[in-house]
Design an enzyme around this catalytic site. Sequence first.
Site, short mmCIF file in Angstrom:
data_model
loop_
_atom_site.label_atom_id
_atom_site.label_comp_id
_atom_site.label_asym_id
_atom_site.label_seq_id
_atom_site.Cartn_x
_atom_site.Cartn_y
_atom_site.Cartn_z
N ARG A 122 -29.50 -0.93 -20.62
CA ARG A 122 -30.26 -2.16 -18.69
C ARG A 122 -30.57 -0.36 -18.03
NH1 ARG A 122 -26.60 -5.81 -16.92
NH2 ARG A 122 -28.86 -6.79 -17.84
N TYR A 123 -29.30 0.87 -18.06
CA TYR A 123 -29.51 1.75 -17.37
C TYR A 123 -30.01 2.82 -17.97
CZ TYR A 123 -26.17 -0.79 -14.33
OH TYR A 123 -25.25 -1.54 -13.84
N ARG A 126 -27.19 4.70 -21.30
CA ARG A 126 -26.15 4.83 -21.59
C ARG A 126 -27.12 2.76 -21.91
NH1 ARG A 126 -26.33 4.46 -16.64
NH2 ARG A 126 -24.97 3.14 -14.89
N CYS A 135 -13.78 -12.47 -30.07
CA CYS A 135 -12.32 -12.98 -29.34
C CYS A 135 -11.34 -12.90 -29.72
CB CYS A 135 -12.89 -12.58 -28.21
SG CYS A 135 -13.95 -12.19 -27.14
N CYS A 139 -11.66 -15.68 -22.85
CA CYS A 139 -11.59 -16.22 -21.54
C CYS A 139 -12.43 -17.29 -21.13
CB CYS A 139 -12.16 -14.76 -20.96
SG CYS A 139 -11.13 -13.39 -21.33
N CYS A 142 -15.24 -16.01 -18.63
CA CYS A 142 -16.31 -15.51 -19.36
C CYS A 142 -17.64 -15.10 -19.17
CB CYS A 142 -16.31 -15.02 -21.17
SG CYS A 142 -17.51 -14.41 -22.46
N ARG A 144 -20.11 -14.24 -20.34
CA ARG A 144 -21.21 -14.12 -22.05
C ARG A 144 -20.68 -15.91 -22.14
NH1 ARG A 144 -19.87 -8.97 -23.38
NH2 ARG A 144 -21.33 -7.72 -22.00
N ASP A 303 -19.15 -13.39 -11.97
CA ASP A 303 -20.44 -13.70 -12.00
C ASP A 303 -20.94 -14.99 -12.03
OD1 ASP A 303 -21.35 -10.21 -12.82
OD2 ASP A 303 -20.75 -11.34 -14.54
N ASP A 340 -22.49 -7.85 -10.26
CA ASP A 340 -23.50 -7.79 -10.91
C ASP A 340 -24.50 -8.18 -11.24
OD1 ASP A 340 -24.02 -6.71 -13.60
OD2 ASP A 340 -22.30 -6.97 -14.35
N LYS A 347 -24.79 -3.47 -11.99
CA LYS A 347 -23.42 -2.90 -10.91
C LYS A 347 -23.90 -2.47 -9.77
CE LYS A 347 -20.40 -3.35 -14.65
NZ LYS A 347 -21.47 -2.12 -15.81
C1 LIG Z 1 -21.57 -1.99 -17.00
C2 LIG Z 1 -22.30 -2.24 -17.74
C3 LIG Z 1 -23.14 -1.01 -18.08
C4 LIG Z 1 -21.83 0.81 -18.21
O1 LIG Z 1 -21.79 0.20 -16.72
P1 LIG Z 1 -21.02 2.14 -16.23
O2 LIG Z 1 -21.23 1.37 -14.77
O3 LIG Z 1 -21.68 3.07 -16.12
O4 LIG Z 1 -19.72 1.85 -16.68
C5 LIG Z 1 -24.06 -0.89 -19.75
N1 LIG Z 1 -24.79 -1.04 -19.22
C6 LIG Z 1 -24.87 -2.01 -19.53
C7 LIG Z 1 -25.94 -3.44 -20.08
C8 LIG Z 1 -23.64 -3.17 -18.05
O5 LIG Z 1 -23.57 -3.76 -18.17
#
Ligand SMILES: *Cc1c(COP(=O)(O)O)cnc(C)c1O
Length: 436
Positions: A122-123, A126, A135, A139, A142, A144, A303, A340, A347
């Site tokens: 997404r980002y 990362r 799990c 939860c 959850c 998911r 969520d 989110d 986020k």
């Molecule tokens: C939360 C999340 C992350 C990590 O986000 P940070 O703000 O860096 O902790 C990375 N990818 C996805 C899809 C997420 O939901």
Amino acid sequence: MVIFNDTQQALASRINSKSTISNWQDWKWQLKNTIRTIGQFSKLTGIKFPDEERSQLKSTLDKFPLAITPSYASLISKENFRNDPVFRQSFANVNELIVRNNELEDPLSEEKDSPVEGITHRYPDRVLFHVSNICSMYCRHCTRKRKVGDIDFIPGSEQLIKGIEYIRSKPQIRDVLLSGGDPLMLSDSQIDWLLSEITAIPHVEIVRIGTRMPVVLPYRITDELIAVLKKYQPLWINTHFNHPREMTASAKEALRKLADGGFPLGNQTVLLAGVNDCPRIIKKLVHSLVQNRVRPYYLYQCDLSEGLSHFRTPVGKGIEIMESLIGHTTGFAVPTYVIDAPGGGGKIPVMPNYIISWSTHKVILRNYEGVITSYQEPDRYENNFCNGNCEDCSLELNVQESDEIESIGIEKLLSDANDSISLIPENNERYNRREE
Ligand SMILES: *Cc1c(COP(=O)(O)O)cnc(C)c1O
């Protein structure tokens, strides 16, 4: 440290009259004896349900599976179980069958942002890597929910290899977040293999693990596991405490092992109606986290997943909680409150407002006590005009072209080197007219 209280002892002996404390502290024994049915739950905890509720609960379990480790179940107070935060987080509720407008199976569109199975990218820099689908405790809140535990299958090494290949093929990925399910459901040797593969990728700078084991199955944090994880520093670990009641002696021991192992620890809490939607509870929780060397990282707005409406609070509750923390307590005990974005926007941090007004030379702020103050802006400030080329700049950083990521969003509007003046939603009618 030996921890075996009366409730635990009673529960253990109902599982097997010969159970010992070393059984109880053996995570594999805990997994083998995980509560998965209402009958088992009633038998082990002594908590019973009226027939009608029981049959409704059974349909809930057909949709969303139940799993509670004996260790987590032992925290439920039998006398007042319906209000118990551990019960509410782990035991099915008939309200889970209610699906409201706007609730989604995949509220964060993790699947749409999934280039290969198991990866959510997404980002820019990362990825989230779902390395397990199960799990030790499911939860009830959850996000998911529809996916996790569905088929009780752990992605095979073939699928994991595809995820690893994807990460290897994208040099911009510097941070890999192992999630699931719970990654610590994998065996030590699988974890060892996975981490060795991921950390061998030159552009991966850090790895993180998101796990609820310290809360729901603290005995999973064994010395052997620590020895495996230690080989792969820098490794960051995020856990998921939602209520001060969860900070038990054995949870503290698990956190101690992890902190002594040298892993920076963070915590992600979900704001849940009827569980922790109270400034005092959250304050107590963050205090007990920092006492145990865990930095509160995120406080999540619940969520829009299917069947979670009974857990959701208004956003105002979260802001009220943030108001009660910022300034009132240790700065590093304050998490970032985030929503989110439904649909996959990621986020979004949300906070009370602290800037009250602004002129060219003064900023008017208010503090946590309600004191209103003014900050004098500098008389002179020479902005470093940034054309994106570090060689033309007096600040001592030389960003290689390959390190650069194209600026997007508000950052792009602010940047000197960019000549766009607005962000325009797709299919803006006014702009479409201009095109015509
Ligand atoms: C939360 C999340 C992350 C990590 O986000 P940070 O703000 O860096 O902790 C990375 N990818 C996805 C899809 C997420 O939901």
